[in-house]
Design a protein around this motif. Structure first.
Motif, short mmCIF file in Angstrom:
data_model
loop_
_atom_site.label_atom_id
_atom_site.label_comp_id
_atom_site.label_asym_id
_atom_site.label_seq_id
_atom_site.Cartn_x
_atom_site.Cartn_y
_atom_site.Cartn_z
N GLU A 232 -8.11 43.75 -46.05
CA GLU A 232 -8.98 43.38 -44.93
C GLU A 232 -9.80 42.15 -45.25
OE1 GLU A 232 -9.54 47.93 -43.18
OE2 GLU A 232 -11.13 47.01 -44.37
N VAL A 233 -10.31 42.07 -46.46
CA VAL A 233 -11.07 40.89 -46.88
C VAL A 233 -10.19 39.65 -46.84
CG1 VAL A 233 -12.35 39.81 -48.76
CG2 VAL A 233 -12.65 42.25 -48.29
N MET A 234 -8.96 39.76 -47.33
CA MET A 234 -8.04 38.62 -47.32
C MET A 234 -7.72 38.17 -45.90
SD MET A 234 -5.52 39.87 -50.40
CE MET A 234 -4.28 38.60 -50.10
N SER A 235 -7.52 39.14 -45.01
CA SER A 235 -7.21 38.80 -43.61
C SER A 235 -8.37 38.07 -42.97
CB SER A 235 -6.88 40.08 -42.82
OG SER A 235 -5.70 40.68 -43.29
N LEU A 236 -9.58 38.51 -43.23
CA LEU A 236 -10.75 37.86 -42.64
C LEU A 236 -11.00 36.50 -43.26
CD1 LEU A 236 -12.96 41.02 -42.22
CD2 LEU A 236 -12.24 39.49 -40.38
N ARG A 237 -10.66 36.36 -44.52
CA ARG A 237 -10.79 35.04 -45.14
C ARG A 237 -9.83 34.05 -44.48
NH1 ARG A 237 -10.33 33.88 -51.59
NH2 ARG A 237 -8.16 34.53 -51.24
N GLU A 238 -8.63 34.52 -44.15
CA GLU A 238 -7.67 33.66 -43.44
C GLU A 238 -8.21 33.23 -42.07
OE1 GLU A 238 -3.90 35.56 -43.16
OE2 GLU A 238 -3.42 35.28 -45.29
N GLU A 239 -9.05 34.07 -41.49
CA GLU A 239 -9.64 33.75 -40.18
C GLU A 239 -10.85 32.81 -40.32
OE1 GLU A 239 -8.71 34.57 -37.11
OE2 GLU A 239 -6.95 35.72 -37.74
N GLY A 240 -11.23 32.49 -41.55
CA GLY A 240 -12.33 31.58 -41.76
C GLY A 240 -13.66 32.23 -42.11
N TYR B 15 -16.59 49.07 -57.08
CA TYR B 15 -15.45 48.56 -56.32
C TYR B 15 -15.70 47.13 -55.87
CZ TYR B 15 -11.95 48.16 -52.61
OH TYR B 15 -10.93 47.74 -51.81
N LEU B 16 -16.90 46.89 -55.35
CA LEU B 16 -17.23 45.55 -54.85
C LEU B 16 -17.24 44.54 -55.99
CD1 LEU B 16 -17.77 44.34 -52.13
CD2 LEU B 16 -20.21 44.75 -52.46
N SER C 254 -13.87 38.63 -58.60
CA SER C 254 -13.03 37.63 -59.26
C SER C 254 -11.80 37.26 -58.44
CB SER C 254 -12.63 38.11 -60.66
OG SER C 254 -11.84 37.13 -61.30
N PRO C 255 -10.97 38.24 -58.02
CA PRO C 255 -9.77 37.85 -57.25
C PRO C 255 -10.10 37.29 -55.87
CG PRO C 255 -10.00 40.24 -57.34
CD PRO C 255 -11.00 39.69 -58.30
N LEU C 256 -11.25 37.66 -55.32
CA LEU C 256 -11.63 37.17 -54.00
C LEU C 256 -12.92 36.36 -54.11
CD1 LEU C 256 -10.74 40.37 -51.97
CD2 LEU C 256 -9.49 38.21 -52.00
N ALA C 257 -12.90 35.43 -55.05
CA ALA C 257 -14.08 34.60 -55.31
C ALA C 257 -14.43 33.79 -54.06
CB ALA C 257 -13.80 33.65 -56.47
N GLY C 258 -15.72 33.63 -53.84
CA GLY C 258 -16.20 32.86 -52.70
C GLY C 258 -16.56 33.71 -51.50
N MET C 259 -16.10 34.97 -51.47
CA MET C 259 -16.46 35.87 -50.38
C MET C 259 -17.78 36.56 -50.72
SD MET C 259 -14.06 35.40 -48.25
CE MET C 259 -14.36 36.71 -47.05
N GLN C 260 -18.63 36.69 -49.72
CA GLN C 260 -19.92 37.35 -49.90
C GLN C 260 -20.01 38.57 -48.99
OE1 GLN C 260 -22.24 33.51 -49.31
NE2 GLN C 260 -23.43 34.45 -50.94
N SER D 163 -27.44 43.13 -57.59
CA SER D 163 -27.22 42.41 -58.86
C SER D 163 -25.84 41.76 -58.92
CB SER D 163 -27.38 43.38 -60.04
OG SER D 163 -26.35 44.37 -60.03
N LEU D 164 -24.96 42.09 -57.97
CA LEU D 164 -23.60 41.55 -57.98
C LEU D 164 -23.58 40.11 -57.46
CD1 LEU D 164 -21.60 44.61 -56.60
CD2 LEU D 164 -21.98 43.97 -58.98
N PRO D 165 -22.73 39.27 -58.02
CA PRO D 165 -22.70 37.87 -57.59
C PRO D 165 -22.17 37.67 -56.17
CG PRO D 165 -20.90 38.33 -59.12
CD PRO D 165 -21.79 39.54 -59.14
N ASN D 166 -21.43 38.66 -55.66
CA ASN D 166 -20.83 38.51 -54.33
C ASN D 166 -21.59 39.28 -53.25
OD1 ASN D 166 -20.00 40.93 -55.44
ND2 ASN D 166 -17.91 40.84 -54.63
N VAL D 167 -22.83 39.69 -53.54
CA VAL D 167 -23.65 40.40 -52.55
C VAL D 167 -24.81 39.52 -52.12
CG1 VAL D 167 -25.24 42.34 -52.21
CG2 VAL D 167 -23.01 42.72 -53.27
#
Length: 212
Positions: A120-128, A145-146, A151-157, A174-178
């Motif tokens: 789902e994250v990958m699909s939404l990343r494709e949508e911008g 989990y988050l 790492s594999p989905l770097a840049g997503m917040q 404390s997570l870098p993607n939150v």
């Protein structure tokens, strides 16, 4: 999408916790929002789970200085437009559908779409999309989990929501993607029903300290 993403980021990064509200009585919406803003929580998600929700959004948008009202539990295009018309400055959905993506693409008001899996994250990343709601956070795997997605989905917040409490909020923050978390504990039903606005302001102020 880029401009709307920046608008959404600017809203969410103002505070570590976005209050997630289920408002039963429109009369409580304005004093509740004022109490949260006084405590430092300006961005407020009012969920469309009650008949009072749209009027509550409209009241907060029109009457509460400093508040940034958003609408949550948006499930379709009609609700999206109704929430925007009521004054919502951001829209939150528990998941994502083609219908929601279509209306979000046309609307000037940004969408925080829900996602719970890597696909789902990958699909939404494709949508911008760069910022997503991780829901239901605790039930979908929690902070561990988050963290594994960072790492594999770097840049997503993410704004994790669902089962977040003062006890586990820091694990997420404390997570870098939150970017922030969504939580209902800052406006417990008992305090709202009692009209204990000072108590809610204190909870909001305590929530702001979670960023430290």
């Amino acid at each position: 999408m880029g401009d709307k993403t920046q608008v959404l980021i600017s809203i969410l990064k103002q505070q570590p916790v976005v209050p997630v509200l289920v408002i039963q009585d429109v009369a409580s919406a304005v004093p509740l929002a004022r109490a949260l803003v006084a405590g430092g929580l300006k961005a407020i998600e009012i969920t469309l789970r009650t008949p009072a929700a749209l009027e509550a959004i409209r009241a907060v948008a029109n009457e509460v200085d400093g508040a940034i009202p958003g609408a949550g539990t948006i499930l379709n295009a009609r609700q999206y437009q109704e929430a925007v018309d009521a004054g919502s400055q951001f829209i939150v959905s528990p998941g994502t559908t083609i219908e929601l993506l279509d209306v979000a693409r046309k609307s000037p008001v940004p969408l925080l779409p829900g996602a719970a899996t890597a696909s789902e994250v990958m699909s939404l990343r494709e949508e911008g999309y760069q910022v997503l709601k991780f829901f239901p956070a605790e039930q979908a795997g929690g902070a561990a989990y988050l963290k594994s997605l960072s790492s594999p989905l770097a840049g997503m917040q993410f704004c994790p929501t669902g089962g977040i409490t003062p006890a586990n909020a820091r694990d997420y923050l404390s997570l870098p993607n939150v970017i922030c978390v969504g939580g209902s504990w800052v406006a417990p039903a008992a305090l709202v029903e009692a009209g204990d606005w000072d108590g809610i302001t204190r909870l909001a102020a305590e929530a702001c300290l979670l960023a430290g």
